[in-house]
Motif scaffolding. Structure first.
Motif, PDB file in Angstrom:
ATOM      1  N   ARG A  47      75.327  55.469  49.113  1.00  0.00           N
ATOM      2  CA  ARG A  47      75.214  54.273  49.795  1.00  0.00           C
ATOM      3  C   ARG A  47      74.105  54.356  50.949  1.00  0.00           C
ATOM      4  O   ARG A  47      73.226  53.864  51.103  1.00  0.00           O
ATOM      5  N   SER A  91      73.202  44.083  51.470  1.00  0.00           N
ATOM      6  CA  SER A  91      73.915  45.154  50.839  1.00  0.00           C
ATOM      7  C   SER A  91      75.302  45.286  50.569  1.00  0.00           C
ATOM      8  O   SER A  91      75.831  45.492  49.569  1.00  0.00           O
ATOM      9  N   LYS A 145      76.402  43.241  47.831  1.00  0.00           N
ATOM     10  CA  LYS A 145      75.904  44.021  46.543  1.00  0.00           C
ATOM     11  C   LYS A 145      74.767  43.442  46.080  1.00  0.00           C
ATOM     12  O   LYS A 145      74.314  43.314  44.811  1.00  0.00           O
ATOM     13  N   ASP A 146      73.866  42.693  46.942  1.00  0.00           N
ATOM     14  CA  ASP A 146      72.624  41.760  46.494  1.00  0.00           C
ATOM     15  C   ASP A 146      71.778  42.802  47.014  1.00  0.00           C
ATOM     16  O   ASP A 146      71.008  42.924  48.094  1.00  0.00           O
ATOM     17  N   HIS A 147      71.408  44.020  46.292  1.00  0.00           N
ATOM     18  CA  HIS A 147      70.542  45.088  46.535  1.00  0.00           C
ATOM     19  C   HIS A 147      68.799  44.664  46.711  1.00  0.00           C
ATOM     20  O   HIS A 147      68.289  45.321  47.355  1.00  0.00           O
ATOM     21  N   GLU A 202      68.653  51.751  48.882  1.00  0.00           N
ATOM     22  CA  GLU A 202      68.689  50.432  48.072  1.00  0.00           C
ATOM     23  C   GLU A 202      67.964  50.978  46.705  1.00  0.00           C
ATOM     24  O   GLU A 202      68.498  50.377  45.558  1.00  0.00           O
ATOM     25  N   ALA A 215      70.557  52.678  44.722  1.00  0.00           N
ATOM     26  CA  ALA A 215      71.631  51.609  44.165  1.00  0.00           C
ATOM     27  C   ALA A 215      70.992  50.979  43.045  1.00  0.00           C
ATOM     28  O   ALA A 215      72.013  50.424  41.961  1.00  0.00           O
TER      29      ALA A 215
END
Length: 758
Positions: free
Chosen positions: A313, A543, A546-548, A575, A578
């Motif tokens: 992360r 982030s 979860k909107d990477h 990111e 991810a």
């Protein structure tokens, strides 16, 4: 006329009216063309964030001050080779670096950002030997891991150096004043003479350049001034339109407290503990009960084993890979510095290139006004050979300084003792405490750094900068509640400061404080839309949701605003990982390392990528590099041990896990990995004992029960195996773990040696 124009330019600069200063200085250069007047014009442009204009004006000039200003403009435009050439004349390699300490400091920055560490360290040390109060040089040495103990840097030699400088400045001031008086008696003040004009421009340029930016190479002023393109390559910033903040947004009103138990009026600077330390000041504002917690779902499988995650992360969010619990004992907010986020995280800031004094014209004599230290002295002007100036002082030249002080007239010695010596000793004592704490922070001896910060007086401890360093130290110790506490107090003390706010946003990410993180991001954007910390906080906010992809755009925006902000590059790498774009993730991590080779989070991020790709040799190398930089991190030890385990080096893996457990007994990850290693060594009873202890500490972690089920299966205790597999499923593990557990249940009565053939 020339004198009148110069006075007008000086007045405009003092009143921050840069546009008017530029206009009048252009009239001055048109009427009285000279290189010294061009220096003044270049300084005006630099103050107005127009480094490219100063660059074209000064290109090809030869005077020392011109070369220094030209080098600054090159540095801000990222033309580091030209900046180095300007400071080191190609046709005269023996020429002195212009502007003494400031010149050496600028050279140190150039060498640092061109990956020549030894030469950078040399010039930072030279800068400190000339000007012991140049804190920025010591800060850079700490970031590079090359700083000596603060007691030796800010000790007796430094005090004697300040006395010698003061003596030289007084003599130069007397000579200058006498010369001006003689000129008056003969023909009045000749402002058109080259000597006086040179000195005048020199000093006003010193004033202009005292605030070269600490954050962005393309902007001279901070706090919302529009940034300038770096030699045309970054003129287009594509993602967001970022106008300067409205005046109302930059009001001095402090925002409401971000911690619900923080007193709205901020810490009481007069509150002291029984022992006189500032400890009570910090702890009195938040009295929330301590609690133990294990963040659900943080313990995952790694590379096909339980406790893995979908990807690293945050390199600075190392504890985000493990369940972090908070000690219930009383703790206090105290000290740190770097990094980093490693060193931090933000240790890669761009430090300022400053002058420490400026001479302004008053009446018919020249007087020195210190705008920073309050000490009256004159900046070295190497374009005037008849002015006595301070020179470079070798740090070990103690005897010569003592002899010079001994030969001073009695009156001047008394004056130095009563004013300069006293003031210098007080300032140096403060710098010794701050410097040692900051040095320890950069070496990741965070608890020692916290103890050092506690030695500060309350009014110094309760400042935004110190409290931010305290927060960074707790961050490195993975004590996120105390980190939140410290940064909340820093926000109350200095709501306008962005120091450490990138790290604070990462802490809120780990604590899953989405409302507080969103509030922080909005506050930072309204304070300064052109600061990388503001966009790092915004990226962390996305982030967490979860909107990477949007998070990545925000982190890229931070990189555009300051290409030397290492933490922004690292966050981009996280990111990309991810999004499973490992190639671009590696590129981002390498960009961060080019800026700061001691940014251990980046080494950690690269290790995680190679671990996921099952390139275990590469993974071990990068984890080991991170461990060499930060040998106190339990999380780095855990992953280094994991790499050893993957390479079948079980004994080394077990030894490393034992070290990780001792380093942080609150981190359950190394305990789980220790059990995994014992299973691979077929020491089932020992592994079960370790897992039973871990189950008491983390009762809701499905991975613990799943591993116990595997052990019972291999021990042919099928009933207990089924029980623990069922308990693991009841705890709602991640989808990947669910598939693994169900597969194990289906093959419960199949011998291990036959599983691979099915």
């Amino acid at each position: 006329m020339e004198a009148m124009l110069i006075d007008c330019v000086q007045s405009s600069l003092r009143q921050l009216m840069y546009h008017n200063a530029i206009f009048m200085c252009e009239r001055l250069c048109a009427e009285f063309p000279s290189e010294t007047n061009l220096q003044l014009l270049a300084g005006c442009y630099l103050h107005n964030n127009q480094a490219y204009s100063a660059y074209h004006i000064l290109k090809g000039t030869q005077l020392a001050q011109s070369r220094y200003l030209f080098a600054i403009s090159c540095f801000q435009m990222d033309l580091l080779n030209e900046a180095e050439t300007a400071l080191y004349l190609a046709n005269d390699p023996n020429a002195e670096v212009p502007n003494g300490a400031a010149g050496h400091y600028l050279l140190g920055l150039i060498y640092r950002y061109t990956d020549r560490r030894k030469r950078a360290v040399h010039h930072f040390k030279q800068a400190l030997s000339i000007d012991p109060l140049l804190w920025a040089a010591y800060e850079e040495l700490c970031i590079l891991g090359a700083a000596e103990e603060a007691t030796s840097v800010f000790g007796e030699v430094a005090a004697l150096c300040i006395q010698k400088q003061h003596r030289s400045h007084e003599v130069a001031n007397q000579n200058s004043q006498a010369s001006s008086e003689d000129d008056n008696l003969v023909s009045g003040i000749n402002f058109g003479s080259e000597d006086v004009s040179s000195r005048d421009v020199r000093h006003i340029n010193a004033k202009i350049m005292r605030d070269i930016p600490r954050n962005y190479p393309g902007a001279v002023m901070s706090g919302g001034a529009a940034s300038q393109p770096l030699n045309g390559r970054a003129a287009n910033i594509s993602f967001y339109s970022t106008p300067s903040p409205m005046a109302a947004q930059l009001s001095g009103v402090a925002p409401p407290p971000v911690c619900k138990n923080v007193q709205p009026n901020g810490p009481n600077p007069n509150a002291v503990n029984v022992d006189g330390s500032p400890r009570s000041t910090v702890n009195s504002t938040i009295q929330a009960p301590r609690r133990k917690f294990v963040d659900e779902g943080k313990l995952r499988k790694i590379s096909g084993r339980l406790f893995s995650d979908s990807g690293p992360r945050r390199s600075t969010r190392l504890a985000g890979e493990a369940a972090v619990s908070t000690n219930s004992s009383t703790t206090t907010v105290t000290g740190n510095g770097t990094s980093h986020s490693s060193k931090y995280l933000g240790r890669s800031k761009m430090s300022s290139v400053t002058f420490h004094s400026v001479t302004v014209r008053k009446g018919q004599s020249w007087e020195n006004e210190s705008f920073e230290e309050g000490i009256r002295h004159e900046v070295h002007d190497d374009s005037r050979s008849n002015v006595t100036t301070s020179s470079s002082l070798p740090s070990g030249d103690l005897r010569s300084i003592e002899q010079e002080v001994a030969t001073m007239p009695a009156g001047e010695v008394v004056m130095s003792s009563s004013r300069v010596v006293t003031g210098a000793s007080e300032v140096l004592a403060l710098l010794r405490t701050l410097g040692e704490a900051y040095r320890l922070s950069c070496l990741y001896r965070c608890q020692d750094a916290l103890d050092a910060y506690l030695k500060l007086p309350n009014k110094q401890y309760n400042t935004g900068w110190v409290l931010s360093q305290v927060g960074k130290a707790y961050f490195e110790l993975i004590d996120y509640l105390e980190t939140d506490h410290a940064f909340s107090l820093a926000r109350l003390a200095s709501p306008y400061s962005l120091e450490g706010m990138d790290i604070y946003s990462t802490v809120l990410y780990h604590l899953k404080e989405d409302m507080k993180l969103s509030y922080l991001a909005q506050e930072l954007i309204s304070t300064d839309r052109l600061a990388p910390q503001s966009w790092c906080a915004t990226g962390n906010c996305y982030s967490l949701q979860k909107d990477h992809e949007t998070a990545l755009k925000n982190f890229q925006r931070a990189v555009q605003l300051n290409s030397r902000f290492a933490y922004a590059h690292t966050l981009c790498g996280h990111e990309y990982v991810a999004l499973e774009d490992f190639e671009n993730g590696i590129k981002s991590y390498h960009s961060a390392l080019r800026i700061d080779a001691r940014h251990y989070n980046t080494w950690y991020g690269l290790g995680m990528i190679y671990l996921r790709q099952e390139k275990f040799k590469f993974s071990e190398h990068h984890f080991r590099m991170a461990f060499q930089i930060n040998s106190h991190s339990s999380v780095i030890m855990s992953y280094l041990g994991t790499a050893f385990l993957a390479l079948k080096r079980n004994e080394e893996a077990l030894e490393m896990m034992e070290k990780a457990i001792l380093a942080d007994k609150k981190n359950p990850l190394p305990v789980y990995q220790k059990a995994n290693i014992l299973v691979s060594m077929e020491k089932f009873d020992e592994a079960l004992k370790v897992l039973e202890e871990l189950k008491e500490y983390a009762p809701h972690e499905s991975s613990v029960y799943a591993l116990m089920g595997q052990i019972y299966k291999r021990s042919n205790m099928y009933d207990k195996a089924m029980l623990h597999f069922g308990l693991a499923l009841d705890l709602k593990p991640p989808t990947t773990d669910v598939a693994t557990i169900k597969a194990a249940i289906e093959k419960l009565h199949v011998p291990d040696e036959l599983e691979d053939t099915m």
